[in-house]
Enzyme design. Structure first.
Site, PDB file in Angstrom:
ATOM      1  N   ASP A 103      -7.053   1.231   8.298  1.00  0.00           N
ATOM      2  CA  ASP A 103      -5.663   1.750   7.855  1.00  0.00           C
ATOM      3  C   ASP A 103      -5.608   3.291   8.349  1.00  0.00           C
ATOM      4  O   ASP A 103      -5.358   4.169   7.687  1.00  0.00           O
ATOM      5  CB  ASP A 103      -5.555   1.649   6.214  1.00  0.00           C
ATOM      6  CG  ASP A 103      -4.052   2.177   5.859  1.00  0.00           C
ATOM      7  OD1 ASP A 103      -3.249   2.330   6.999  1.00  0.00           O
ATOM      8  OD2 ASP A 103      -3.791   2.598   4.978  1.00  0.00           O
ATOM      9  N   HIS A 128       4.365   6.950   9.981  1.00  0.00           N
ATOM     10  CA  HIS A 128       5.675   6.820   9.076  1.00  0.00           C
ATOM     11  C   HIS A 128       7.183   7.130   9.700  1.00  0.00           C
ATOM     12  O   HIS A 128       8.006   7.478   9.130  1.00  0.00           O
ATOM     13  CB  HIS A 128       5.357   7.631   7.845  1.00  0.00           C
ATOM     14  CG  HIS A 128       4.360   7.037   6.810  1.00  0.00           C
ATOM     15  ND1 HIS A 128       4.197   7.835   5.644  1.00  0.00           N
ATOM     16  CD2 HIS A 128       3.732   6.276   6.836  1.00  0.00           C
ATOM     17  CE1 HIS A 128       3.140   7.165   4.946  1.00  0.00           C
ATOM     18  NE2 HIS A 128       2.816   6.214   5.844  1.00  0.00           N
ATOM     19  N   GLU A 172       0.996  -1.310  -0.074  1.00  0.00           N
ATOM     20  CA  GLU A 172       0.023  -0.148  -0.097  1.00  0.00           C
ATOM     21  C   GLU A 172       0.946   1.124   0.159  1.00  0.00           C
ATOM     22  O   GLU A 172       0.587   2.135  -0.699  1.00  0.00           O
ATOM     23  CB  GLU A 172      -1.054  -0.093   1.069  1.00  0.00           C
ATOM     24  CG  GLU A 172      -1.895   0.962   1.186  1.00  0.00           C
ATOM     25  CD  GLU A 172      -1.491   2.469   1.937  1.00  0.00           C
ATOM     26  OE1 GLU A 172      -2.299   3.519   1.683  1.00  0.00           O
ATOM     27  OE2 GLU A 172      -0.375   2.660   2.745  1.00  0.00           O
TER      28      GLU A 172
END
Lengths: 462, 462
Positions: free
Chosen positions: A359, A429, A331
């Protein structure tokens, strides 16, 4: 008078529905209570996530860890005794970060300050010895256009911060992510030497947040390195630039695009007892960035999706429709898994009636966002009161999930779990997206919320 | 037909109200948007809390730190330029923990395991050399009664865990807290040597959670030491007891009750421009337990309450009614501040129309719990849609806050901010209740939510 009668019929209709609904709700609320109790007392999501996060770790597409995650989740799905478990091959880009990035600001001879950066996913490396250039700060792609004459041979520093006044942090992210995704492509056109991008986080700290970027159609010779800089260092750099416009910034990246490698979507299925051709999908993505262990993005979505099938088995509910869990690969930097799944579904002429993705982190669930027709949405909204005891209140039309997007057509309902979003971009992230940031109950409540919606869709259709 | 007309008039009425409400809502939604934007862009709560938590630290009633917190918050309120700021004297119990607690389980000669404990607030010490006794495990006060013959000279181990199936964790806490509060008193009556109580947490970890306990009317000579044991060690002890019933448990506490000392509630006020005698109160408690720095319990409530007045000043809103912030002393082990405030209010014949407490952690706000008449609650519920853009959805009748409880009468509306409760008891009264566990945005959203409600009550009354 016509309006009057219309209103009246509305009232009578709603009275009628209410009576019928009450019976439905009583049975359903018992089942949903069972789902929540099982998730909270006897859940498996947290243990699965512990393994994915701590025993495996970050799961960059094409990495050994990503392959380990494929094998682990496949084996765990097989242990659940589903009707089918299989791997769906998909080619994914392999990008590697290389040795640790390094950067500093030089304001004069002997006067430099190290700053925290991380190569963006897909970025090329700098020359082996790094590069040292002047910096031009812009607040986004529009401002880049305004100063295009001053860009040549400089490092473009994109520094538009996320807007803290958005209550849903995803909106703040959405209005800044273009700098990260397209910033290098745009700046390269004007001869920039590299780009650094303010980390997409609402928290001021020292952690750079990576993420995907694209060079578009730029030929290899025109591509320039791209890195995220921590919010704290972005503020520092911006401040010091006001004092010394001609300071120099040193940047060294060792990242590399290494072509494509074979990987897999992991799929498990409980075949429907009455309508096996009507497929309900629940999923998340197996790959993650490499700085943290990807516990929230999207380890949480993976284990919650697996837990949906396990919980229905635990409460001994046999779906009438086929229920599939899909753990998508890639993804983060390519969406190859989502595209491949939809491609194969189309070839096989499969009928997906519903797809739900988790998500958005493993935080306390607040509800769902739906891509649905008004009629479909109205039907789903009718179930909202069943969720009230669990403090699930958010049922809105909006986006769903990246991996399930390619399944979109005029019939399917797509949905995304909507957890509380306040903390998500603090760790998204970054090296701080780790298992320690997961609260067991919040994760379990998300799984139970998803399972309850799947249960209702299975029972009543769409 | 009568019913029909009744329904019809209901519709027309609701249409009428809707039109009127729309105008109201438009202005109000602008003001509320301003409140949220100011809190999120230019909030002060987080910095205040940083000081309370990190520069001061845990604020046990009667301690130097509690006094520092009084002086700091007084000075900060004075800087806000309120109409009045004052200290309200109140005598509080002074209890000290002394040197670090120590405990171990001895299963045989040379075979012992240290476990994590913390004296409960108010507990007496063990003998200087500690005490070592056999253990009897019970699942609560009821089970204690059943085995009262076996208690004598043993350590009673209360081990009923919090029930994870409650969605609101406060309910799980409420159904276990009697073990902690009254466990020593009950066990002492049957000749127990001491009690240890399973920490009131849903998380299994090594941190003991302290909290208040009472000896009731027991004379000093009958009092026995009481400590919390971490959930992990409670599980360990319970497991090992099944293998070796006659194991011994060593316990050493140095805690001491040192009488009463003078302390203060800190109060600030914006005097109402039209109805100065109608008082709206917003508050939290300044004192905390000593193991952590009390950031969530209740540093968050303190700074959010201060922020309510500051935010209204920032958006240049002048309350018609008097708005008072009260930072209560000694909620944790005596409620002296809350009682004193209500006592003085009664003597002064003050008319409090509303009191709002924030004492459930600085997590994402979900809404409020109200102690109100049905009519009052219906009026407040009418404002609910104004909160929807901020994902505030929880408006329920229920409890409010401990400190404002003594103000209760038949006219006043009491309310408690209801933040997301999933993580609260992980850190409640433990060493892990620290500033690092605070998310800046979540804290700010809570302050803005409180301010918005105060604004509406000021504008429309109750």
């Amino acid at each position: 008078m016509k309006k009057f009668l219309f209103l009246l019929s509305g009232i009578l209709l709603s009275f009628g529905l209410t009576a019928q609904e009450n019976t439905i709700k009583e049975n359903d609320s018992i089942q949903i209570r069972k789902i929540f109790n099982t998730a909270l007392v006897n859940g498996k999501a947290y243990n699965w996530l512990d393994h994915l996060s701590n025993a495996i770790g970050g799961r960059l597409s094409g990495s050994l860890n990503a392959q380990k995650a494929v094998e682990y989740t496949q084996s765990q799905l097989e242990e659940l005794g589903l009707d089918k478990v299989w791997l769906q091959p998909v080619m994914v880009p392999k990008w590697t970060r290389g040795t640790r990035e390094y950067a500093y600001i030089q304001t004069g001879p002997g006067s430099s300050t190290e700053v925290n950066i991380a190569a963006l996913g897909g970025s090329i490396a700098t020359p082996t010895g790094g590069l040292k250039k002047q910096v031009i700060e812009v607040q986004g792609l529009e401002e880049l256009e305004e100063c295009k004459g001053e860009i040549k041979d400089k490092i473009v520093f994109y520094n538009r911060p996320m807007d803290p006044t958005h209550i849903q942090t995803f909106k703040a992210y959405g209005s800044c992510v273009d700098q990260r995704y397209s910033g290098a492509e745009a700046a390269a056109k004007y001869g920039a030497a590299a780009v650094i991008v303010r980390s997409l986080s609402l928290k001021i700290d020292e952690h750079p947040h990576t993420g995907s970027m694209s060079y578009g159609n730029l030929p290899n010779s025109k591509r320039i390195p791209a890195a995220a800089i921590s919010t704290k260092d972005a503020d520092y750099l911006s401040g010091i630039l006001k004092l010394k416009k001609d300071l120099e910034f040193y940047l060294k990246l060792s990242s590399e695009n290494r072509g494509e490698v074979k990987s897999y979507n992991v799929i498990g299925e409980i075949t429907g007892s009455e309508f096996p051709k009507e497929i309900m999908l629940v999923g998340g993505h197996l790959d993650s960035w490499d700085l943290g262990d990807g516990a929230h993005d999207d380890g949480a979505g993976v284990v919650q999706s697996m837990e949906v099938l396990r919980l229905l088995k635990e409460i001994d509910y046999k779906p009438k429709r086929t229920l599939r869990v899909v753990l998508f690969m890639n993804e983060e930097n390519g969406l190859r898994g989502g595209k491949k799944y939809a491609e194969v579904a189309k070839i096989n002429n499969e009928n997906h009636i519903f797809a739900l993705e988790s998500d958005a982190g493993g935080f306390t669930p607040r509800g769902f966002s739906f891509e649905a027709s008004d009629a479909q949405f109205a039907k789903i909204e009718g179930w909202k009161t069943l969720f009230k005891p669990y403090l699930i209140h958010y049922f809105e039309q909006g986006g769903s999930g990246a991996d399930i997007g390619p399944l979109k057509n005029e019939h399917i309902v797509l949905a995304g779990l909507a957890p509380d979003s306040q903390r998500y971009f603090d760790i998204h992230h970054a090296a701080t997206d780790t298992f320690e940031q997961i609260n067991k109950r919040e994760l379990e409540l998300g799984a139970a919320t998803m399972t309850s919606l799947i249960y209702l869709i299975d029972k009543y259709g769409l």
